[in-house]
Write a protein that holds these residues in place. Structure first.
Motif, PDB file in Angstrom:
ATOM      1  N   ILE A   1      -0.812  23.762  -8.144  1.00 43.62           N
ATOM      2  CA  ILE A   1      -0.621  23.870  -6.984  1.00 43.62           C
ATOM      3  C   ILE A   1       0.973  23.818  -6.610  1.00 43.62           C
ATOM      4  O   ILE A   1       1.289  24.675  -6.153  1.00 43.62           O
ATOM      5  CB  ILE A   1      -1.198  22.885  -5.978  1.00 43.62           C
ATOM      6  N   SER A   2       1.610  22.694  -7.110  1.00 45.39           N
ATOM      7  CA  SER A   2       3.214  22.763  -7.044  1.00 45.39           C
ATOM      8  C   SER A   2       3.834  21.759  -8.161  1.00 45.39           C
ATOM      9  O   SER A   2       3.186  21.285  -8.780  1.00 45.39           O
ATOM     10  CB  SER A   2       3.351  22.207  -5.671  1.00 45.39           C
TER      11      SER A   2
ATOM     12  N   LEU B   1       5.084  26.913 -16.470  1.00 43.18           N
ATOM     13  CA  LEU B   1       4.403  25.691 -16.070  1.00 43.18           C
ATOM     14  C   LEU B   1       2.819  26.112 -15.977  1.00 43.18           C
ATOM     15  O   LEU B   1       2.067  25.349 -16.762  1.00 43.18           O
ATOM     16  CB  LEU B   1       4.801  25.121 -14.738  1.00 43.18           C
ATOM     17  N   ALA B   2       2.551  27.142 -15.230  1.00 40.00           N
ATOM     18  CA  ALA B   2       0.886  27.533 -15.467  1.00 40.00           C
ATOM     19  C   ALA B   2       0.272  27.807 -16.639  1.00 40.00           C
ATOM     20  O   ALA B   2      -0.749  27.261 -17.113  1.00 40.00           O
ATOM     21  CB  ALA B   2       0.875  28.724 -14.395  1.00 40.00           C
ATOM     22  N   ALA B   3       0.992  28.465 -17.541  1.00 42.12           N
ATOM     23  CA  ALA B   3       0.703  28.530 -18.916  1.00 42.12           C
ATOM     24  C   ALA B   3       0.676  27.535 -19.609  1.00 42.12           C
ATOM     25  O   ALA B   3      -0.239  26.999 -20.500  1.00 42.12           O
ATOM     26  CB  ALA B   3       1.573  29.469 -19.628  1.00 42.12           C
ATOM     27  N   PHE B   4       1.590  26.547 -19.624  1.00 41.68           N
ATOM     28  CA  PHE B   4       1.377  25.309 -20.013  1.00 41.68           C
ATOM     29  C   PHE B   4       0.237  24.458 -19.631  1.00 41.68           C
ATOM     30  O   PHE B   4      -0.398  23.639 -20.704  1.00 41.68           O
ATOM     31  CB  PHE B   4       2.887  24.408 -19.944  1.00 41.68           C
ATOM     32  N   LEU B   5       0.024  24.406 -18.462  1.00 42.48           N
ATOM     33  CA  LEU B   5      -1.139  23.660 -18.006  1.00 42.48           C
ATOM     34  C   LEU B   5      -2.425  24.212 -18.439  1.00 42.48           C
ATOM     35  O   LEU B   5      -3.501  23.464 -18.621  1.00 42.48           O
ATOM     36  CB  LEU B   5      -1.144  23.900 -16.296  1.00 42.48           C
ATOM     37  N   ALA B   6      -2.408  25.336 -18.749  1.00 45.43           N
ATOM     38  CA  ALA B   6      -3.722  26.093 -19.406  1.00 45.43           C
ATOM     39  C   ALA B   6      -4.274  25.521 -20.616  1.00 45.43           C
ATOM     40  O   ALA B   6      -5.387  25.624 -20.962  1.00 45.43           O
ATOM     41  CB  ALA B   6      -3.330  27.643 -19.416  1.00 45.43           C
TER      42      ALA B   6
ATOM     43  N   VAL C   1      11.922  24.793 -15.257  1.00 43.74           N
ATOM     44  CA  VAL C   1      10.749  25.452 -15.806  1.00 43.74           C
ATOM     45  C   VAL C   1      10.186  26.485 -14.873  1.00 43.74           C
ATOM     46  O   VAL C   1      10.064  25.929 -13.488  1.00 43.74           O
ATOM     47  CB  VAL C   1       9.791  24.302 -16.272  1.00 43.74           C
ATOM     48  N   SER C   2      10.006  27.531 -15.051  1.00 44.89           N
ATOM     49  CA  SER C   2       9.363  28.408 -14.102  1.00 44.89           C
ATOM     50  C   SER C   2       7.950  28.200 -13.665  1.00 44.89           C
ATOM     51  O   SER C   2       7.197  27.560 -14.477  1.00 44.89           O
ATOM     52  CB  SER C   2       9.647  29.825 -14.692  1.00 44.89           C
TER      53      SER C   2
END
Length: 319
Positions: free
Chosen positions: A25-26, A12-17, A7-8
Motif C-alpha cells: 500500500i505504502s 519493494l512490491a517484487a520483494f514483498l511478493a 528502494v523503488s
C-alpha cells in the motif's frame, strides 16, 4: 534507523511478493538513527519494518542477530523477529543490500522518560539478560573497548573540527578508562549494547518493544546497563542528569540481577567507557556522513558532557 539506500515501489512490491504479507500500500523512509536503511511498510495485511543493512552491519553477523531475536521471541520478550518468506528464509537481498522484513511492534519511543518508565525499561533489560542464559551463539563486540583507540586514531585531529580541544579531551579520557578497565572480572552474556530510549517502545509505563539489535554481541553484562544509564539519565544534550531516572533504571534491572559490590564500584568506569564509545562513533559519523543520506546526525559533544558527570562521580568516590 535511517535511509541510505533508496528502494523503488516496483522493487519493494517484487520483494514483498516472496512473502504472505499482502500487497504493498505504502512505504515511508524512517530518518531516525545512523546505522541501516529503514522503511515503514504498509500492506493489505498489516504493517512491517523493512531494513536494508548498510556497511557497518556485516552480512556475516546477520545470522547471530536473527538467532538472538528468534530466541528472545520464543521466550516471550517483546522483540521484533524477522518474517520468514515462503521458503523459510529470513535474510534476503534488495537493491544490492542484505535485507529483512521485520515484525512491527506498536508503541512510542520516549524523549523524556519518567522514573516509572525507566523502572520498566531496566526490568525489561534484566529480563532480556535472564532470557539469554541458555543462548549459545556468540559474537565479538565490534564497538568494544579494543576498537575505541583505533577509531580515535582514525578520527585524528579532525575531531577538533567538531569542537576545539575535542581530540585531547578524548585522548585523556580514553587513557584513563583503558587503565581502569577490568573486563575479565565481569559476568558476560549476549547484550543489546545500544538500548537507548529510541530503541525501547512504550505504552504508558509499560514496555511494548525492544528493538534495533544490530550492535548485539557477547560482552560484559553490566556494561549493557551502563550504556542504558548514559542514554536514559540525561537530556538529549547531555547537560542535565536525572538521578531519579538513573536510580529507577538500576532498580528495575536489579529485580533480575542485583549488582555486586564490585559491579557498583566499577559502574562509573563502564559508563565512562560507554560515553567514549558513543562520542567516538558519533564523531566518526559526523565527519563521514554521506551528503545524500536521509539521516539525523547526532552530536558527539552530548556524550562528552555525560562523560564529565561520570568522571566527577569517580573523583568523589576517591576522596
Amino acid at each position: 534507523m535511517a535511509v541510505y539506500t533508496h528502494v523503488s515501489a516496483e522493487a519493494l512490491a517484487a520483494f514483498l511478493a516472496r512473502y504472505d504479507v499482502g500487497e504493498l500500500i505504502s512505504a515511508k523512509g524512517i530518518a531516525e538513527g545512523v546505522e541501516n536503511s529503514n522503511y515503514l511498510v504498509d500492506t493489505t495485511l498489516g504493517r512491517f519494518i523493512l531494513t536494508l543493512y548498510e556497511k557497518r552491519v556485516a552480512a556475516d553477523d546477520l545470522p547471530f542477530f536473527m538467532a538472538l531475536l528468534d530466541h528472545l521471541d520464543a521466550k516471550g520478550l517483546p522483540v521484533p523477529p524477522a518474517i520468514k518468506d515462503r521458503e523459510g528464509r529470513e535474510i534476503q537481498e534488495l537493491e544490492g543490500r542484505p535485507a529483512c522484513l521485520i515484525k512491527f511492534l506498536p508503541g512510542v519511543s520516549l524523549s523524556h522518560p519518567t522514573p516509572a518508565q525507566a523502572l520498566a525499561a531496566g526490568d525489561a533489560m534484566g529480563a532480556m539478560h535472564r532470557a539469554v542464559a541458555d543462548f549459545t551463539p556468540t559474537r565479538p563486540n565490534t564497538m568494544g573497548i579494543d576498537t575505541w583507540r583505533p577509531l580515535f586514531e582514525r578520527c585524528g585531529r579532525s575531531l577538533d573540527d567538531i569542537a576545539a580541544g575535542l581530540h585531547d579531551d578524548l585522548a585523556s579520557a580514553l587513557e584513563a578508562v583503558e587503565a581502569n578497565w577490568c573486563g575479565a572480572d565481569f559476568d558476560r552474556s549476549a547484550i543489546h549494547a545500544d538500548l537507548f530510549p529510541d530503541n525501547v517502545l512504550m505504552r504508558s509505563d509499560q514496555v511494548s518493544g525492544l528493538i534495533d539489535f544490530y550492535f548485539a554481541c557477547t560482552d560484559i553484562r553490566v556494561y549493557d546497563l551502563a550504556v542504558m544509564h548514559t542514554a536514559w539519565s540525561f537530556d538529549a544534550k547531555g547537560e542535565n542528569f536525572d538521578a531519579k531516572v538513573g536510580e529507577a533504571l538500576i532498580a528495575g534491572y536489579e529485580r533480575h540481577f542485583p549488582l555486586s559490590a564490585f559491579e557498583r564500584a566499577q559502574f562509573n568506569t563502564l559508563a565512562s567507557g560507554a560515553c567514549i564509545r558513543f562520542a567516538l562513533s558519533r564523531a566518526w559519523d559526523w565527519l563521514n556522513k554521506p551528503a545524500d543520506a536521509l539521516v539525523v546526525r547526532k552530536d558527539p559533544l552530548a556524550y562528552m558532557r555525560r562523560l564529565k558527570h561520570y568522571d566527577a562521580e569517580l573523583v568523589k568516590r576517591s576522596v
